[in-house]
Design a protein around this motif. Structure first.
Motif, mmCIF file in Angstrom:
data_model
loop_
_atom_site.group_PDB
_atom_site.id
_atom_site.type_symbol
_atom_site.label_atom_id
_atom_site.label_comp_id
_atom_site.label_asym_id
_atom_site.label_seq_id
_atom_site.Cartn_x
_atom_site.Cartn_y
_atom_site.Cartn_z
ATOM 1 N N GLU A 17 0.732 -1.047 -0.008
ATOM 2 C CA GLU A 17 0.239 0.111 -0.052
ATOM 3 C C GLU A 17 0.816 1.375 0.029
ATOM 4 O OE1 GLU A 17 -2.827 -0.143 3.304
ATOM 5 O OE2 GLU A 17 -3.610 -2.048 2.660
ATOM 6 N N ALA A 18 2.183 1.100 0.114
ATOM 7 C CA ALA A 18 2.958 2.358 0.067
ATOM 8 C C ALA A 18 2.895 2.962 -1.186
ATOM 9 C CB ALA A 18 4.397 1.854 0.391
ATOM 10 N N PRO A 19 2.856 4.242 -1.329
ATOM 11 C CA PRO A 19 2.629 5.126 -2.350
ATOM 12 C C PRO A 19 4.038 5.158 -3.266
ATOM 13 C CG PRO A 19 3.047 6.559 -0.448
ATOM 14 C CD PRO A 19 2.930 5.205 0.231
ATOM 15 N N LEU A 20 3.557 5.126 -4.385
ATOM 16 C CA LEU A 20 4.971 5.056 -5.431
ATOM 17 C C LEU A 20 5.173 6.277 -5.856
ATOM 18 C CD1 LEU A 20 2.868 2.480 -7.943
ATOM 19 C CD2 LEU A 20 4.718 1.736 -6.120
ATOM 20 N N SER A 21 6.447 6.331 -5.973
ATOM 21 C CA SER A 21 6.963 7.469 -6.451
ATOM 22 C C SER A 21 6.657 7.888 -7.975
ATOM 23 C CB SER A 21 8.586 7.560 -6.342
ATOM 24 O OG SER A 21 9.162 6.479 -7.319
ATOM 25 N N LYS A 22 7.165 9.084 -8.485
ATOM 26 C CA LYS A 22 6.636 9.304 -10.203
ATOM 27 C C LYS A 22 7.411 8.382 -11.002
ATOM 28 C CE LYS A 22 5.811 14.215 -9.430
ATOM 29 N NZ LYS A 22 6.006 15.774 -9.623
ATOM 30 N N GLU A 23 8.632 8.078 -10.663
ATOM 31 C CA GLU A 23 9.478 7.184 -11.563
ATOM 32 C C GLU A 23 8.775 5.723 -11.731
ATOM 33 O OE1 GLU A 23 11.810 8.598 -8.919
ATOM 34 O OE2 GLU A 23 12.416 10.239 -10.231
ATOM 35 N N GLU A 24 8.445 5.267 -10.340
ATOM 36 C CA GLU A 24 7.843 3.983 -10.341
ATOM 37 C C GLU A 24 6.540 4.049 -11.029
ATOM 38 O OE1 GLU A 24 9.500 2.409 -6.030
ATOM 39 O OE2 GLU A 24 7.708 3.608 -6.009
ATOM 40 N N LYS A 25 5.676 5.032 -10.979
ATOM 41 C CA LYS A 25 4.433 5.381 -11.538
ATOM 42 C C LYS A 25 4.577 5.252 -13.040
ATOM 43 C CE LYS A 25 1.940 7.555 -8.092
ATOM 44 N NZ LYS A 25 0.848 8.661 -7.786
ATOM 45 N N LYS A 26 5.600 5.909 -13.593
ATOM 46 C CA LYS A 26 6.020 6.027 -14.815
ATOM 47 C C LYS A 26 6.292 4.679 -15.421
ATOM 48 C CE LYS A 26 8.693 8.842 -18.303
ATOM 49 N NZ LYS A 26 9.430 9.876 -18.600
ATOM 50 N N ALA A 27 7.182 3.882 -14.795
ATOM 51 C CA ALA A 27 7.794 2.540 -15.168
ATOM 52 C C ALA A 27 6.549 1.739 -15.288
ATOM 53 C CB ALA A 27 8.864 2.147 -14.273
ATOM 54 N N LYS A 28 5.643 1.656 -14.268
ATOM 55 C CA LYS A 28 4.443 0.933 -14.189
ATOM 56 C C LYS A 28 3.633 1.087 -15.380
ATOM 57 C CE LYS A 28 0.873 -0.473 -11.323
ATOM 58 N NZ LYS A 28 -0.082 -0.375 -10.053
ATOM 59 N N LYS A 29 3.431 2.310 -16.046
ATOM 60 C CA LYS A 29 2.613 2.577 -17.163
ATOM 61 C C LYS A 29 3.084 1.944 -18.246
ATOM 62 C CE LYS A 29 -0.218 6.595 -15.541
ATOM 63 N NZ LYS A 29 -0.277 8.058 -15.889
ATOM 64 N N GLU A 30 4.616 2.250 -18.507
ATOM 65 C CA GLU A 30 5.167 1.769 -19.601
ATOM 66 C C GLU A 30 5.072 0.260 -19.634
ATOM 67 O OE1 GLU A 30 8.982 3.144 -19.577
ATOM 68 O OE2 GLU A 30 8.655 5.430 -19.551
ATOM 69 N N ASN A 31 5.457 -0.542 -18.304
ATOM 70 C CA ASN A 31 5.119 -2.016 -18.254
ATOM 71 C C ASN A 31 3.824 -2.359 -18.978
ATOM 72 O OD1 ASN A 31 7.797 -2.330 -17.630
ATOM 73 N ND2 ASN A 31 7.191 -2.483 -15.554
ATOM 74 N N GLU A 32 2.572 -1.474 -18.471
ATOM 75 C CA GLU A 32 1.176 -2.041 -18.753
ATOM 76 C C GLU A 32 1.045 -1.938 -20.452
ATOM 77 O OE1 GLU A 32 -1.039 0.465 -16.320
ATOM 78 O OE2 GLU A 32 -0.769 -0.753 -14.524
ATOM 79 N N LYS A 33 1.809 -0.908 -20.836
ATOM 80 C CA LYS A 33 1.680 -0.546 -22.254
ATOM 81 C C LYS A 33 2.290 -1.542 -22.963
ATOM 82 C CE LYS A 33 1.262 4.627 -22.252
ATOM 83 N NZ LYS A 33 1.818 5.901 -22.724
#
Length: 116
Positions: A17-33
């Motif tokens: 549940e820990a909040p993700l940093s901006k880089e982690e969010k961006k990396a997560k979106k790229e992985n999903e794409k």
């Protein structure tokens, strides 16, 4: 023993549940794409030629009736149609007679309003 296990599960859940940093969010979106693109690439592309080839193969599997059987089935359907039509006509006639006798009117010659 179950309390220890519950505590371990709670710790694991809190870590997730820990909040993700901006880089982690961006990396997560790229992985999903990337995963969506990979899934789309795995889908077989259908062409018009393949469609018609498959259609032809399906038509070969169909068991076609003989012309004699088609004529018999058509006659059965027409007889059923005549019987159903006679049934509807009979019910309609009974209702018409009931309404005429109830209101003392003649529907065959056109409905006339009752005299006052």
């Amino acid at each position: 023993m179950s309390k220890e296990r519950d505590n371990e599960l709670n710790v694991v859940e809190k870590k997730e549940e820990a909040p993700l940093s901006k880089e982690e969010k961006k990396a997560k979106k790229e992985n999903e794409k990337k995963s969506l693109k990979a899934a789309a690439a795995k889908k077989p592309k259908k062409t018009i030629g393949k469609y018609f080839k498959d259609t032809k193969a399906e038509f070969k599997k169909v068991v076609w009736s003989s012309p004699k059987q088609v004529v018999r089935n058509t006659i059965v359907v027409l007889i059923g149609l005549v019987i159903a039509s006679l049934g509807v006509w009979a019910i309609d006639s009974v209702f018409k007679l009931g309404i005429e006798s109830l209101f003392s009117i003649n529907l065959a010659g056109g409905a006339q309003p009752p005299a006052l």
